[in-house]
Design a protein around this motif. Structure first.
Motif, short mmCIF file in Angstrom:
data_model
loop_
_atom_site.label_atom_id
_atom_site.label_comp_id
_atom_site.label_asym_id
_atom_site.label_seq_id
_atom_site.Cartn_x
_atom_site.Cartn_y
_atom_site.Cartn_z
N GLY A 135 -0.42 8.81 -94.70
CA GLY A 135 -0.78 8.99 -93.80
C GLY A 135 -0.56 9.45 -92.35
N VAL A 136 -1.12 10.23 -91.78
CA VAL A 136 -0.72 10.56 -90.48
C VAL A 136 -0.53 9.33 -89.53
CG1 VAL A 136 -2.76 11.36 -89.60
CG2 VAL A 136 -0.87 12.46 -88.59
N LEU A 137 -1.57 8.55 -89.28
CA LEU A 137 -1.45 7.38 -88.52
C LEU A 137 -0.33 6.51 -88.87
CD1 LEU A 137 -2.85 6.04 -86.25
CD2 LEU A 137 -4.02 4.62 -88.06
N ASN A 138 -0.08 6.17 -89.94
CA ASN A 138 1.26 5.49 -90.33
C ASN A 138 2.50 6.14 -89.96
OD1 ASN A 138 0.42 3.07 -91.46
ND2 ASN A 138 -0.36 3.97 -93.14
N LYS A 139 2.59 7.50 -90.09
CA LYS A 139 3.75 8.01 -89.72
C LYS A 139 3.96 8.32 -88.13
CE LYS A 139 4.42 11.18 -93.82
NZ LYS A 139 5.37 10.19 -94.18
N ILE A 140 2.84 8.48 -87.34
CA ILE A 140 2.89 8.25 -85.95
C ILE A 140 3.16 6.84 -85.56
CG2 ILE A 140 1.55 8.37 -83.86
CD1 ILE A 140 -0.16 10.55 -85.28
N LEU A 141 2.71 5.71 -86.12
CA LEU A 141 3.16 4.54 -85.61
C LEU A 141 4.64 4.13 -86.08
CD1 LEU A 141 -0.21 2.55 -86.54
CD2 LEU A 141 0.54 3.29 -84.08
N ILE A 142 5.06 4.70 -87.13
CA ILE A 142 6.28 4.40 -87.38
C ILE A 142 7.29 5.30 -86.43
CG2 ILE A 142 8.16 4.62 -89.22
CD1 ILE A 142 5.86 4.42 -91.44
N GLY A 143 6.93 6.30 -86.29
CA GLY A 143 7.98 7.08 -85.40
C GLY A 143 7.83 6.71 -83.93
N LEU A 144 6.86 5.99 -83.50
CA LEU A 144 6.90 5.25 -82.16
C LEU A 144 7.53 4.09 -82.24
CD1 LEU A 144 3.21 6.31 -80.99
CD2 LEU A 144 5.38 7.22 -80.28
N GLY A 145 7.68 3.39 -83.52
CA GLY A 145 8.42 2.18 -83.44
C GLY A 145 7.54 1.28 -83.33
N PHE A 146 6.14 1.04 -83.58
CA PHE A 146 5.32 -0.11 -83.58
C PHE A 146 5.56 -0.98 -84.92
CE2 PHE A 146 3.27 2.71 -80.35
CZ PHE A 146 3.50 1.74 -79.06
N ILE A 147 5.54 0.09 -86.04
CA ILE A 147 5.64 -0.53 -87.40
C ILE A 147 6.73 0.02 -88.02
CG2 ILE A 147 3.12 -1.16 -87.49
CD1 ILE A 147 2.85 1.43 -89.16
N ASP A 148 7.23 -0.81 -88.87
CA ASP A 148 8.61 -0.25 -89.70
C ASP A 148 8.17 0.00 -91.30
OD1 ASP A 148 7.96 -2.82 -90.82
OD2 ASP A 148 9.77 -3.60 -90.54
N HIS A 149 6.72 -0.12 -91.50
CA HIS A 149 6.59 0.35 -92.91
C HIS A 149 5.13 0.62 -92.74
CE1 HIS A 149 5.65 -3.88 -93.09
NE2 HIS A 149 4.91 -3.55 -93.73
N GLY A 150 4.53 1.44 -93.69
CA GLY A 150 3.28 1.83 -93.87
C GLY A 150 2.17 0.86 -94.10
N ILE A 151 1.02 0.71 -93.30
CA ILE A 151 0.09 -0.31 -93.51
C ILE A 151 -1.07 0.24 -94.50
CG2 ILE A 151 -1.77 -1.69 -92.50
CD1 ILE A 151 0.08 -1.66 -89.94
N ALA A 152 -1.39 -0.42 -95.39
CA ALA A 152 -2.63 -0.11 -96.26
C ALA A 152 -3.81 -0.38 -95.64
CB ALA A 152 -2.48 -0.54 -97.53
N TRP A 153 -4.31 0.58 -94.78
CA TRP A 153 -5.44 0.04 -93.89
C TRP A 153 -6.67 -0.43 -94.83
CZ3 TRP A 153 -4.52 -0.57 -88.55
CH2 TRP A 153 -3.47 0.03 -88.16
N THR A 154 -7.03 0.74 -95.68
CA THR A 154 -8.32 0.63 -96.44
C THR A 154 -8.03 -0.63 -97.55
OG1 THR A 154 -7.69 2.28 -97.73
CG2 THR A 154 -9.15 2.90 -95.96
N ALA A 155 -6.92 -0.97 -97.94
CA ALA A 155 -6.79 -1.85 -98.92
C ALA A 155 -6.78 -3.32 -98.55
CB ALA A 155 -5.59 -1.59 -99.88
N SER A 156 -6.53 -3.46 -97.03
CA SER A 156 -6.55 -4.97 -96.53
C SER A 156 -7.81 -5.41 -96.18
CB SER A 156 -5.61 -4.81 -95.19
OG SER A 156 -5.61 -6.05 -94.50
N SER A 157 -7.89 -6.64 -97.00
CA SER A 157 -9.41 -7.42 -96.76
C SER A 157 -9.37 -7.75 -95.17
CB SER A 157 -9.22 -8.59 -97.51
OG SER A 157 -8.23 -9.67 -97.14
N SER A 158 -8.51 -7.73 -94.39
CA SER A 158 -8.79 -8.30 -92.99
C SER A 158 -8.90 -6.99 -92.07
CB SER A 158 -7.35 -8.84 -92.56
OG SER A 158 -6.10 -8.36 -92.61
N LEU A 159 -8.50 -5.86 -92.57
CA LEU A 159 -8.51 -4.67 -91.70
C LEU A 159 -9.85 -3.62 -92.15
CD1 LEU A 159 -4.72 -3.92 -91.50
CD2 LEU A 159 -5.96 -4.89 -89.82
#
Length: 299
Positions: A135-159
């Motif tokens: 996903g492009v969103l995860n790649k952008i967030l990883i590139g900006l240093g906000f996260i260190d691994h991809g987040i499963a946005w649609t698989a997370s019950s809280s998200l």
């Protein structure tokens, strides 16, 4: 002579209305009546001709099902949050593009693009963009240093609910913009010019002139969006299937009807959906009429 002309006009009006009435009976009234009938039976989808009458047992079955109330809660949460955000954003964007800014025509056309894309296509686009692997969103967030691994946005019950609301806001805010902008353009510019000459500050002009005069347009926009959000199916189903965290009342009715083949119970659930939407419409229309009546009294 005038009475004869009036009768001819009356007859002509009915001749034009008859095709519309026939179409409405075929595409709306008949399916609704058939659904209501089957809601009192124990019919199954594989052979609807075999059934017996069970009274209100199907309706009780639905309201005694915990999953139904989860779906009701999800539907209300989705409706309240998404419509509130869309109304605020729609008002802000409509006020912006109503001003004489460079490229206003291009902006007005571009802002309608998300609304013009079919819901299923938009849902798949967002699903791919939010994929935890590519996903492009995860790649952008990883590139900006906000996260260190991809987040499963649609698989997370809280998200997942937040993701569905975000996608819906992106798709349907242009609809709110369109209706509110139409209301803005009905307000005479002379009113604002006179207020500006009198030295009334911009915030007070908005609060005392723009907002009160926009209330009918905002009310109609909210009415349409609430009714649409209450019966939302395709966006949540494409992105999360029957995930209980975002199951809406429409998805619940679909599951009982298609997955479990329970035509009677599924029809009862669909009838409850219809009653929920009808109740919301009655409340909002009543509030709009009350607001209009109070506005006329103050005049």
């Amino acid at each position: 002579m005038s009475a004869r002309l009036a009768r001819r006009d009356h007859l002509a009006a009915w001749l034009f209305l008859i095709p519309v009435i026939i179409v409405m009976l075929l595409v709306a009234v008949w399916p609704l009546a058939r659904t209501f009938f089957f809601s009192f039976t124990d019919a199954y989808l594989d052979d609807p001709s075999i059934y017996s009458m069970v009274g209100i047992d199907n309706f009780l079955d639905v309201i005694n099902d915990r999953s139904w109330w989860v779906a009701v809660r999800n539907t209300i949460v989705f409706t309240v949050i998404s419509v509130a955000i869309e109304t605020v954003l729609g008002l802000a964007i409509a006020l912006l593009i109503n001003e004489a800014i460079p490229g206003r025509g291009l902006v007005r056309a571009a802002i309608l693009v998300p609304w013009a894309i079919p819901v299923v296509v938009s849902a798949k686009i967002w699903e791919w963009m939010l994929n935890d692997q590519f996903g492009v969103l995860n790649k952008i967030l990883i590139g900006l240093g906000f996260i260190d691994h991809g987040i499963a946005w649609t698989a997370s019950s809280s998200l997942i609910m937040g993701v569905i609301i975000f996608a819906d806001v992106w798709m349907t805010t242009p609809f709110m913009v369109l209706l509110i902008l139409a209301g803005l353009q009905l307000i005479s510019p002379e009113i604002f010019e006179a207020a500006e000459v009198d030295g009334i500050p911009a915030w007070k002009r908005f609060w005392s002139i723009t907002l009160p005069m926009l209330r009918p347009a905002i009310g109609v926009a909210v009415l349409f969006r609430v009714l649409d959000a209450l019966r939302m199916f395709d966006l949540a189903y494409v992105m999360a299937a029957s995930n209980e965290n975002v199951m809406t009342v429409s998805i619940y009715a679909r599951d009982r009807l298609i997955s479990f083949q329970e035509l009677g119970v599924g029809s009862a659930a669909s009838t409850w959906v219809f009653l929920l939407v009808a109740l919301a419409a009655i409340i909002i229309i009543g509030a709009l009429r009350l607001d209009r009546a109070s506005g006329e009294l103050t005049k």
